[in-house]
Design a protein around this motif. Structure first.
Motif, PDB file in Angstrom:
ATOM      1  N   GLU A   1      38.837 -24.524  17.339  1.00 16.22           N
ATOM      2  CA  GLU A   1      38.350 -25.133  16.107  1.00 16.22           C
ATOM      3  C   GLU A   1      37.279 -26.180  16.404  1.00 16.22           C
ATOM      4  OE1 GLU A   1      42.905 -24.682  14.671  1.00 16.22           O
ATOM      5  OE2 GLU A   1      42.071 -25.664  16.451  1.00 16.22           O
ATOM      6  N   ALA A   2      36.349 -26.365  15.464  1.00 16.22           N
ATOM      7  CA  ALA A   2      35.280 -27.356  15.638  1.00 16.22           C
ATOM      8  C   ALA A   2      35.844 -28.767  15.709  1.00 16.22           C
ATOM      9  CB  ALA A   2      34.275 -27.240  14.498  1.00 16.22           C
TER      10      ALA A   2
ATOM     11  N   ILE B   1      33.720 -23.789  25.535  1.00 14.38           N
ATOM     12  CA  ILE B   1      34.358 -23.719  24.223  1.00 14.38           C
ATOM     13  C   ILE B   1      33.332 -23.287  23.184  1.00 14.38           C
ATOM     14  CG2 ILE B   1      35.444 -25.034  22.362  1.00 14.38           C
ATOM     15  CD1 ILE B   1      36.745 -26.799  24.403  1.00 14.38           C
ATOM     16  N   GLN B   2      33.644 -22.221  22.450  1.00 17.27           N
ATOM     17  CA  GLN B   2      32.833 -21.809  21.312  1.00 17.27           C
ATOM     18  C   GLN B   2      33.499 -22.370  20.050  1.00 17.27           C
ATOM     19  OE1 GLN B   2      29.928 -20.303  21.024  1.00 17.27           O
ATOM     20  NE2 GLN B   2      30.007 -20.371  18.792  1.00 17.27           N
ATOM     21  N   PRO B   3      32.903 -23.412  19.439  1.00 17.44           N
ATOM     22  CA  PRO B   3      33.554 -24.026  18.278  1.00 17.44           C
ATOM     23  C   PRO B   3      33.469 -23.153  17.035  1.00 17.44           C
ATOM     24  CG  PRO B   3      31.441 -25.073  18.702  1.00 17.44           C
ATOM     25  CD  PRO B   3      31.663 -24.102  19.818  1.00 17.44           C
TER      26      PRO B   3
ATOM     27  N   VAL C   1      40.820 -22.127  10.315  1.00 16.07           N
ATOM     28  CA  VAL C   1      39.678 -21.737  11.129  1.00 16.07           C
ATOM     29  C   VAL C   1      38.988 -20.524  10.498  1.00 16.07           C
ATOM     30  CG1 VAL C   1      41.015 -20.198  12.637  1.00 16.07           C
ATOM     31  CG2 VAL C   1      38.939 -21.300  13.488  1.00 16.07           C
ATOM     32  N   SER C   2      37.657 -20.479  10.591  1.00 13.77           N
ATOM     33  CA  SER C   2      36.873 -19.428   9.938  1.00 13.77           C
ATOM     34  C   SER C   2      37.108 -18.062  10.594  1.00 13.77           C
ATOM     35  CB  SER C   2      35.387 -19.773  10.006  1.00 13.77           C
ATOM     36  OG  SER C   2      34.596 -18.688   9.585  1.00 13.77           O
ATOM     37  N   ALA C   3      37.567 -17.096   9.784  1.00 10.68           N
ATOM     38  CA  ALA C   3      37.756 -15.736  10.288  1.00 10.68           C
ATOM     39  C   ALA C   3      36.407 -15.067  10.544  1.00 10.68           C
ATOM     40  CB  ALA C   3      38.582 -14.928   9.298  1.00 10.68           C
ATOM     41  N   ASP C   4      35.425 -15.295   9.668  1.00 10.19           N
ATOM     42  CA  ASP C   4      34.110 -14.679   9.845  1.00 10.19           C
ATOM     43  C   ASP C   4      33.463 -15.135  11.146  1.00 10.19           C
ATOM     44  OD1 ASP C   4      34.371 -13.359   7.449  1.00 10.19           O
ATOM     45  OD2 ASP C   4      33.236 -14.822   6.285  1.00 10.19           O
ATOM     46  N   GLU C   5      33.544 -16.437  11.435  1.00  9.49           N
ATOM     47  CA  GLU C   5      32.942 -16.950  12.659  1.00  9.49           C
ATOM     48  C   GLU C   5      33.692 -16.468  13.898  1.00  9.49           C
ATOM     49  OE1 GLU C   5      30.153 -18.605  13.107  1.00  9.49           O
ATOM     50  OE2 GLU C   5      29.698 -18.596  10.955  1.00  9.49           O
ATOM     51  N   PHE C   6      35.012 -16.303  13.754  1.00  5.62           N
ATOM     52  CA  PHE C   6      35.795 -15.770  14.872  1.00  5.62           C
ATOM     53  C   PHE C   6      35.363 -14.336  15.165  1.00  5.62           C
ATOM     54  CE2 PHE C   6      40.121 -13.939  16.214  1.00  5.62           C
ATOM     55  CZ  PHE C   6      39.875 -14.164  17.559  1.00  5.62           C
TER      56      PHE C   6
END
Length: 466
Positions: free
Chosen positions: A194-195, A212-214, A222-227
């Motif tokens: 998470e960011a 780490i990719q925030p 946490v954003s599903a699209d960003e994941f």
């Protein structure tokens, strides 16, 4: 003239401290005495230098010090004005209202505490001299069978499918995170987080050379699209997330978001590390990621947030027996083993029901403290879980969280600025406030009142000194 120049000159002559520090003290005194009122204009630097027979630079430093303490402000076209009195907290035993470390409250349940102390002694004395030496030896890596049985029993309220054959005992969640990330990732590889995340994640990643990719957060977690985007474009080795009473934002991931995250992880074969540090505080938990993606999820729950940080003990539920052995090897390599003494005490408390009784008391006390927090912070948009013991307090966009936290600490209230949690170097303006720990309700209420008064101010506290 808003200041008594004669009295100020006399005090400056009599006091051995630097004149610029004394100026800030005199401003504070006059505010306290009611001789200076909120938004009252003060003399210009040049005028005050003439009145006090000081050089211009000394007076400028005096105003800067008063500004640093949050006593005055400067505005273009208006000049220097009094900010007014912000009530401080009385210091006790040289300490302030400590609301930084996220600790559960300490309920006033003396009978239960005495019972747990007695049971701890029984656990350590079990088996006489042989039992003592047994606890002083190296243990099975991942804990004894009895400790793992107790761990499975403790986790079952939130992970119904949990069995002792899947469970290992670890030395706190941090130790398990270190072991799992070292097992799943090599230096230079990427994990998603998470960011805003547990600060220890950044320390672990830096130590292991992992990137780490925030991932941004919203009201559902946490954003599903960003994941999914990260899974498509990067070779993601794992996602670490805190789905229940998220630290620091207090948000709990929605059921729909959990399903989306589990589905993405399954489609891309990305392991999930479910850091459920606060989940046991919730009396009606949502399904875990482990239940939605059982072949990929490592579920971790510790005792630090549900009983007490001093225990430094946790349980990790692994996807299958093969991965349990790999995890046990990683724990052995990074931490050797959890403390047998701690495991013996906690096992006894779980077996007798004392651990659950203390958890219930902590939930009740947390609820009472959240009521206090709502009374003082609701109008300021504070977020909190009704069964949790921390709050996330947003600030205005032009307020610097570090400066606000510094001002609060100077006034006797210690909290944490959002920068401590950021993994993307772009934290929102906010503070995390712990409502638990050793602080009593009266001191907590004083601290909340102080914070509310600071948030009511029209201008940022501790504006940068000129």
């Amino acid at each position: 003239m808003p200041i008594n120049a004669i009295r100020w000159r006399k005090r400056l002559q009599q006091d051995s401290r630097p004149a610029y520090l004394m100026m800030a003290e005199l401003i504070a005194e006059d505010i306290q005495r009611g001789e200076l009122s909120t938004r009252e204009r003060l003399p210009t630097l040049r005028d005050l230098a003439q009145l006090l027979k000081l050089n211009y630079t000394t007076v400028a430093r005096g105003y800067a010090e008063a500004k640093r303490r949050g006593l005055i402000d400067s505005h273009v076209g208006i000049g220097t004005v009094v900010r007014g009195r912000i009530p401080g907290l009385p210091l006790r035993s040289g300490s302030s209202a400590e609301m930084t470390m996220n600790l559960p409250p300490e309920p006033l349940v003396n009978t239960l505490v005495q019972q747990m102390q007695q049971q701890a002694g029984e656990a350590l004395a079990n088996g006489g001299t042989h039992g003592y030496y047994e606890l002083m030896r190296y243990q099975d890596f991942g804990g004894s069978n009895e400790a793992r049985d107790a761990g499975a029993l403790w986790l079952r309220s939130h992970v119904p499918q949990c069995h002792a054959a899947q469970v290992l005992v670890g030395p706190g969640i941090h130790g398990v995170l270190l072991a799992l990330i070292s097992m799943l990732c090599r230096p230079g590889e990427v994990i998603c987080a998470e960011a805003l995340a547990y600060p220890g994640m950044k320390v672990i990643a830096a130590q292991l050379g992992v990137k780490i990719q925030p991932l941004p957060l919203d009201d559902e977690g946490v954003s599903a699209d960003e994941f999914e985007h990260a899974c498509k474009t990067l070779q993601v080795r794992a996602l670490v997330c805190n789905p229940n009473i998220h630290n620091p934002t207090t948000v709990s991931m929605s059921l729909q978001r959990r399903r989306e995250i589990a589905d993405i992880a399954t489609r891309y074969s990305v392991p999930l590390i479910e850091d459920d540090a606060y989940g046991k505080l919730q009396s009606k938990p949502l399904p875990t990621l482990l239940s939605l993606a059982p072949d990929l999820t490592y579920y971790i729950a510790g005792l630090s947030k549900s009983l007490g940080a001093g225990l430094r003990m946790s349980y990790v539920c692994t996807p299958n027996p093969r991965l349990l052995q790999r995890t046990a090897g990683a724990l052995r390599a990074t931490t050797v083993m959890g403390s047998p003494f701690n495991a013996a005490m906690v096992t006894r408390w779980i077996q007798t029901g004392s651990a659950q009784a203390m958890l219930n008391a902590i939930r009740e006390e947390s609820g009472l403290r959240q009521q206090l927090a709502r009374r003082y912070l609701a109008e300021h948009g504070a977020q909190a879980d009704p069964e949790g013991f921390h709050a996330w307090v947003p600030l205005r966009e032009d307020w610097n969280p570090i400066e606000v936290a510094t001002t609060l600490r100077a006034q006797g209230l210690a909290c944490v600025a959002s920068a401590a949690f950021t993994t993307d170097a772009d934290p929102p303006p906010a503070l995390r406030l712990c409502l638990g720990g050793s602080i009593g309700r009266e001191d907590l209420q004083n601290g909340l009142r102080l914070l509310s008064s600071v948030l009511d101010q029209p201008t940022p506290p501790l504006a940068a000194a000129g």
